[in-house]
Structure formats: structure tokens, C-alpha cells
Design a protein around this motif. Structure first.
Motif, PDB file in Angstrom:
ATOM      1  N   THR A 255       0.780  -0.792  -0.238  1.00 34.19           N
ATOM      2  CA  THR A 255       0.012  -0.031   0.040  1.00 34.19           C
ATOM      3  C   THR A 255       0.996   1.015  -0.193  1.00 34.19           C
ATOM      4  OG1 THR A 255      -0.138  -0.167   1.747  1.00 34.19           O
ATOM      5  CG2 THR A 255      -1.957  -1.454   1.031  1.00 34.19           C
ATOM      6  N   ASP A 256       0.392   2.219  -0.834  1.00 38.57           N
ATOM      7  CA  ASP A 256       0.964   3.744  -0.932  1.00 38.57           C
ATOM      8  C   ASP A 256       1.044   4.518   0.129  1.00 38.57           C
ATOM      9  OD1 ASP A 256      -1.762   3.890  -1.644  1.00 38.57           O
ATOM     10  OD2 ASP A 256      -1.608   5.262  -2.904  1.00 38.57           O
ATOM     11  N   SER A 257       0.276   4.274   1.115  1.00 40.40           N
ATOM     12  CA  SER A 257       0.022   4.874   2.288  1.00 40.40           C
ATOM     13  C   SER A 257      -0.714   3.889   2.902  1.00 40.40           C
ATOM     14  CB  SER A 257      -1.213   6.287   2.085  1.00 40.40           C
ATOM     15  OG  SER A 257      -2.338   6.139   1.008  1.00 40.40           O
TER      16      SER A 257
ATOM     17  N   LEU B  76      -6.236  -1.776  -7.176  1.00 42.97           N
ATOM     18  CA  LEU B  76      -5.372  -2.325  -6.010  1.00 42.97           C
ATOM     19  C   LEU B  76      -5.155  -1.727  -5.018  1.00 42.97           C
ATOM     20  CD1 LEU B  76      -3.800  -5.277  -5.913  1.00 42.97           C
ATOM     21  CD2 LEU B  76      -1.914  -4.174  -5.947  1.00 42.97           C
ATOM     22  N   MET B  77      -4.279  -0.590  -4.889  1.00 41.22           N
ATOM     23  CA  MET B  77      -4.530   0.265  -3.562  1.00 41.22           C
ATOM     24  C   MET B  77      -6.331   0.615  -2.348  1.00 41.22           C
ATOM     25  SD  MET B  77      -0.928  -0.076  -2.687  1.00 41.22           S
ATOM     26  CE  MET B  77      -1.506  -1.280  -4.064  1.00 41.22           C
ATOM     27  N   THR B  78      -6.210   0.785  -3.169  1.00 46.96           N
ATOM     28  CA  THR B  78      -7.628   1.417  -2.880  1.00 46.96           C
ATOM     29  C   THR B  78      -8.869   0.330  -2.308  1.00 46.96           C
ATOM     30  OG1 THR B  78      -7.745   3.831  -4.644  1.00 46.96           O
ATOM     31  CG2 THR B  78     -10.160   2.588  -3.644  1.00 46.96           C
ATOM     32  N   ARG B  79      -8.684  -1.443  -3.080  1.00 49.91           N
ATOM     33  CA  ARG B  79      -9.546  -2.469  -2.688  1.00 49.91           C
ATOM     34  C   ARG B  79      -8.968  -2.720  -1.431  1.00 49.91           C
ATOM     35  NH1 ARG B  79     -14.044  -3.077  -5.525  1.00 49.91           N
ATOM     36  NH2 ARG B  79     -13.177  -2.813  -8.249  1.00 49.91           N
TER      37      ARG B  79
ATOM     38  N   TYR C  59     -11.273  -2.658   1.753  1.00 49.46           N
ATOM     39  CA  TYR C  59     -10.971  -4.140   2.430  1.00 49.46           C
ATOM     40  C   TYR C  59     -10.429  -4.554   3.685  1.00 49.46           C
ATOM     41  CZ  TYR C  59     -11.361  -8.530   3.933  1.00 49.46           C
ATOM     42  OH  TYR C  59     -11.181 -10.079   4.221  1.00 49.46           O
ATOM     43  N   ILE C  60      -9.525  -3.797   3.960  1.00 47.57           N
ATOM     44  CA  ILE C  60      -8.798  -4.341   5.328  1.00 47.57           C
ATOM     45  C   ILE C  60      -9.564  -3.264   6.711  1.00 47.57           C
ATOM     46  CG2 ILE C  60      -6.484  -4.401   7.041  1.00 47.57           C
ATOM     47  CD1 ILE C  60      -5.496  -4.777   4.525  1.00 47.57           C
ATOM     48  N   ALA C  61      -9.889  -2.109   6.202  1.00 50.84           N
ATOM     49  CA  ALA C  61      -9.963  -1.047   7.474  1.00 50.84           C
ATOM     50  C   ALA C  61     -11.900  -1.494   8.022  1.00 50.84           C
ATOM     51  CB  ALA C  61     -10.660   0.311   6.375  1.00 50.84           C
ATOM     52  N   GLN C  62     -12.521  -1.567   6.385  1.00 51.19           N
ATOM     53  CA  GLN C  62     -14.291  -2.145   6.895  1.00 51.19           C
ATOM     54  C   GLN C  62     -13.947  -3.744   7.451  1.00 51.19           C
ATOM     55  OE1 GLN C  62     -15.320  -2.918   2.796  1.00 51.19           O
ATOM     56  NE2 GLN C  62     -15.994  -0.445   3.195  1.00 51.19           N
ATOM     57  N   ILE C  63     -13.154  -4.587   7.117  1.00 50.63           N
ATOM     58  CA  ILE C  63     -13.475  -5.908   7.983  1.00 50.63           C
ATOM     59  C   ILE C  63     -12.805  -5.954   9.753  1.00 50.63           C
ATOM     60  CG2 ILE C  63     -11.189  -6.793   7.319  1.00 50.63           C
ATOM     61  CD1 ILE C  63     -14.252  -8.807   6.683  1.00 50.63           C
ATOM     62  N   MET C  64     -11.857  -5.380   9.282  1.00 55.65           N
ATOM     63  CA  MET C  64     -11.385  -4.853  10.551  1.00 55.65           C
ATOM     64  C   MET C  64     -12.320  -4.300  11.701  1.00 55.65           C
ATOM     65  SD  MET C  64      -7.197  -4.375  10.759  1.00 55.65           S
ATOM     66  CE  MET C  64      -6.627  -4.035  12.768  1.00 55.65           C
ATOM     67  N   LYS C  65     -12.508  -3.557  11.407  1.00 54.60           N
ATOM     68  CA  LYS C  65     -13.952  -2.880  12.134  1.00 54.60           C
ATOM     69  C   LYS C  65     -15.632  -3.485  12.156  1.00 54.60           C
ATOM     70  CE  LYS C  65     -16.662   1.773  11.943  1.00 54.60           C
ATOM     71  NZ  LYS C  65     -17.018   2.755  11.083  1.00 54.60           N
TER      72      LYS C  65
END
Length: 210
Positions: free
Chosen positions: A99-101, A156-159, A163-169
Motif C-alpha cells: 500500500t502507498d499510504s 489495487l491500493m484502493t481495494r 477492505y482491510i479497514a472495513q473487515i477490521m471494523k
């Protein structure tokens, strides 16, 4: 005008598309296509005949579409001009991504803010030669791993980050539980990303969050 006698792939293993430098042939020219390769002929900007593994003499019966474009009245030595692209269809592994950020996230257990990034590896394979050539290569003579990944970097970066932020929440995953969820992240992201790559003739064979 120099007539090419043998056409064969001369790229390396990290190459997806390689254009042969010769563009003048006749019906005595030999075409060699190795296993896990395909060759596509272009004439007047059109993708014509596609060849799988084997050795071919470029006679009219082997190139029916090209045969319509040139006049063989002068015999087998009659030259014709076209472009030949070789597609390496072998699976290319251990292609790195990251990821770029970072994504800002509030840990659900401890309540403190954290910044989340991700990285890993993926394996790609050229699936649809014509689609890949027409959508990504255009008039360029080479497409390697680095450039192919750069085409997909934005979505790729956006998805991945979304995804990671949503699934962790959603699953209330805290910072100390991330490692035990890497397999789930990998499998779900692989499924999520497959259609994006397929739209451009590329198969996403594996996607790992490491």
C-alpha cells in the motif's frame, strides 16, 4: 528490406509481452512458439492470427487472415509487413505489492488510533492474449512485471485499504489479532480482485498478505 527467416521469443522470464523487432516476412519465414507462449500477428492495426506452441511455416493455409491482406502473385518470396507479439503465459510468482499510504483506524479493544498499511506477494498469468494486447500494450513493444503492476496499482491500493479497514471494523479485530487473520485477508482479497484483473486479460493466480 531484410526478410526475417526465423521468428522466436527472445524475452526473459519476467516479461509478459515482447514484440519481435522484425516486421518484414514472407511465406517461407519460420515461426517458433514455445510451451506456455502464444504469438499474435498484427497488420494494419488489427490483431489477426494467433498461434499456440509449435513450429510453423508462414504459408497461406497457416495464416488465413493474413493471407487475405497480401498478394502472392510473385510466389513464396513475396514480402509482407506486419508485427508479431509473443505472449508469455507462464505464471509469474513472487510479484511484490504494498500500500502507498496508511489507513487510520481506532483499535476496538484498546481505543487508541493506529495507522495500518499492508504488503505481500501475488502471482499473475497472461490469460487472454488478445485482450491484454489491445487493452494494455497498444503500440508499445514490451510489457514487463513492473509496468503491468503499475497499471493496476490505483485500484489495487484502493481495494486493499478499503477492505482491510472495513473487515477490521466489522469483526472488531484489534492490532494484536492481525497476524492470525492474514489467511482470511489473503483469500477474501484474492476473490475480490480477480474480476479487475480479468477485465484486462490477466489471471490473478494467487494473492498473499504477508
Amino acid at each position: 528490406m531484410k526478410i526475417a527467416e526465423v521468428l522466436k521469443y527472445e524475452g526473459d522470464n519476467s516479461t509478459f509481452i515482447w514484440k519481435h523487432p522484425s516486421e518484414d516476412f514472407n511465406s517461407l519465414t519460420q515461426l517458433i512458439v514455445h510451451e506456455s507462449q502464444e504469438a499474435v500477428f498484427f497488420m494494419n492495426g488489427q490483431a489477426l492470427d494467433l498461434f499456440g506452441p509449435g513450429r510453423y511455416t508462414l504459408e497461406t493455409q497457416n495464416i488465413p487472415k493474413i493471407g487475405k491482406f497480401f498478394n502472392r502473385a510473385l510466389g513464396d518470396q513475396t514480402p509482407f509487413h506486419c508485427e508479431v507479439y509473443f505472449i508469455n503465459k507462464a505464471e509469474q510468482m513472487a510479484i511484490k505489492w504494498g500500500t502507498d499510504s496508511k489507513v487510520q483506524y481506532i483499535d476496538p479493544t484498546y481505543g487508541f488510533p493506529i495507522s495500518i498499511g499492508a504488503s505481500g506477494e501475488m502471482s499473475l498469468r497472461a490469460e487472454d492474449s488478445r485482450k491484454l494486447l489491445l487493452k494494455l500494450v497498444g503500440t508499445e513493444s514490451y510489457l514487463g512485471q513492473q509496468k503491468l503492476v503499475s497499471f493496476f496499482r490505483a485500484f489495487l491500493m484502493t481495494r486493499v485499504k478499503t477492505y482491510i479497514a472495513q473487515i477490521m471494523k466489522t469483526n472488531a479485530i484489534n492490532i494484536f489479532e492481525i497476524d492470525e487473520n492474514l489467511v482470511m485477508f489473503s483469500e477474501n482479497l484474492h476473490t475480490l480482485l480477480i474480476p479487475d484483473f480479468e477485465d484486462y486479460g490477466v489471471s490473478l493466480e494467487r494473492f498473499l498478505v504477508t
